[in-house]
Design a protein around this motif. Sequence first.
Motif, PDB file in Angstrom:
ATOM      1  N   CYS A  15       0.822  -1.221   0.000  1.00 51.24           N
ATOM      2  CA  CYS A  15       0.000   0.000   0.000  1.00 51.24           C
ATOM      3  C   CYS A  15       0.855   1.270   0.000  1.00 51.24           C
ATOM      4  N   GLY A  16       2.066   1.168   0.504  1.00 50.01           N
ATOM      5  CA  GLY A  16       2.982   2.305   0.490  1.00 50.01           C
ATOM      6  C   GLY A  16       2.846   3.269   1.650  1.00 50.01           C
ATOM      7  N   LYS A  17       1.928   2.993   2.574  1.00 45.96           N
ATOM      8  CA  LYS A  17       1.735   3.922   3.689  1.00 45.96           C
ATOM      9  C   LYS A  17       2.983   4.061   4.546  1.00 45.96           C
ATOM     10  N   VAL A  19       6.043   3.776   3.583  1.00 48.24           N
ATOM     11  CA  VAL A  19       7.043   4.550   2.842  1.00 48.24           C
ATOM     12  C   VAL A  19       6.777   6.035   3.026  1.00 48.24           C
ATOM     13  N   GLU A  20       5.502   6.385   2.931  1.00 53.30           N
ATOM     14  CA  GLU A  20       5.137   7.788   3.077  1.00 53.30           C
ATOM     15  C   GLU A  20       5.302   8.260   4.518  1.00 53.30           C
ATOM     16  N   ALA A  21       5.065   7.371   5.458  1.00 52.00           N
ATOM     17  CA  ALA A  21       5.113   7.759   6.872  1.00 52.00           C
ATOM     18  C   ALA A  21       6.523   7.841   7.431  1.00 52.00           C
ATOM     19  N   CYS A  22       7.459   7.257   6.754  1.00 51.93           N
ATOM     20  CA  CYS A  22       8.838   7.251   7.276  1.00 51.93           C
ATOM     21  C   CYS A  22       9.462   8.638   7.118  1.00 51.93           C
ATOM     22  N   PRO A  23       9.758   9.319   8.212  1.00 49.28           N
ATOM     23  CA  PRO A  23      10.281  10.685   8.113  1.00 49.28           C
ATOM     24  C   PRO A  23      11.688  10.745   7.545  1.00 49.28           C
ATOM     25  N   THR A  24      12.394   9.620   7.620  1.00 52.15           N
ATOM     26  CA  THR A  24      13.789   9.629   7.193  1.00 52.15           C
ATOM     27  C   THR A  24      14.016   8.916   5.856  1.00 52.15           C
ATOM     28  N   SER A  25      12.924   8.587   5.179  1.00 51.17           N
ATOM     29  CA  SER A  25      12.996   7.976   3.842  1.00 51.17           C
ATOM     30  C   SER A  25      13.878   6.730   3.813  1.00 51.17           C
ATOM     31  N   ALA A  26      13.639   5.863   4.781  1.00 51.01           N
ATOM     32  CA  ALA A  26      14.419   4.627   4.857  1.00 51.01           C
ATOM     33  C   ALA A  26      13.805   3.508   4.025  1.00 51.01           C
ATOM     34  N   LEU A  27      12.516   3.656   3.707  1.00 51.35           N
ATOM     35  CA  LEU A  27      11.786   2.578   3.035  1.00 51.35           C
ATOM     36  C   LEU A  27      11.488   2.927   1.588  1.00 51.35           C
ATOM     37  N   ALA A  50       3.163   2.153  12.955  1.00 54.62           N
ATOM     38  CA  ALA A  50       1.889   2.768  13.343  1.00 54.62           C
ATOM     39  C   ALA A  50       0.902   2.832  12.182  1.00 54.62           C
ATOM     40  N   VAL A  51       1.381   2.950  10.970  1.00 56.28           N
ATOM     41  CA  VAL A  51       0.458   3.126   9.837  1.00 56.28           C
ATOM     42  C   VAL A  51       0.184   1.825   9.084  1.00 56.28           C
ATOM     43  N   CYS A  52       0.907   0.782   9.366  1.00 50.79           N
ATOM     44  CA  CYS A  52       0.698  -0.476   8.632  1.00 50.79           C
ATOM     45  C   CYS A  52      -0.517  -1.215   9.201  1.00 50.79           C
ATOM     46  N   GLN A  53      -1.529  -1.343   8.362  1.00 51.31           N
ATOM     47  CA  GLN A  53      -2.770  -1.982   8.812  1.00 51.31           C
ATOM     48  C   GLN A  53      -2.701  -3.508   8.710  1.00 51.31           C
ATOM     49  N   ASN A  54      -1.615  -4.006   8.190  1.00 48.74           N
ATOM     50  CA  ASN A  54      -1.472  -5.459   8.033  1.00 48.74           C
ATOM     51  C   ASN A  54      -0.479  -6.063   9.022  1.00 48.74           C
ATOM     52  N   HIS A  87      -2.835   9.772   7.482  1.00 40.08           N
ATOM     53  CA  HIS A  87      -2.931   8.316   7.559  1.00 40.08           C
ATOM     54  C   HIS A  87      -3.782   7.867   8.734  1.00 40.08           C
ATOM     55  N   TRP A  88      -3.633   8.556   9.860  1.00 38.16           N
ATOM     56  CA  TRP A  88      -4.417   8.142  11.014  1.00 38.16           C
ATOM     57  C   TRP A  88      -5.895   8.411  10.791  1.00 38.16           C
TER      58      TRP A  88
END
Length: 91
Positions: A15-17, A19-27, A50-54, A87-88
Amino acid sequence: MRKIVVIDQDKCVGCGKCVEACPTSALILEDGKAKLAFEERCDGFGSCIAVCQNNAIRLELRDAKPFYWGILKEIDFEKFLEKLEKHWKLG
Ligand code: SF4
């Protein structure tokens, strides 16, 4: 050794959530799955968790490159908080 994220590829739906939520662009997303591409950017605080629903992301204690503290100077925290709030609300 330090705490760092690990992504369960079987649970990830791409879903990419995180990736978007990572403040340091690690993913990154690669072939439809999330991947920790830059472990030196992973702070281990778990915004992605926190944002991964799976429940595809967890922390593990393992050998990893040291965290690159200089990345903190590059973060736009206002934009980061806006993204997390989005996201939340969707969650
Ligand atoms: S938020 Fe979870 S399911 Fe979505 S891409 Fe990241 S690890 Fe995969």
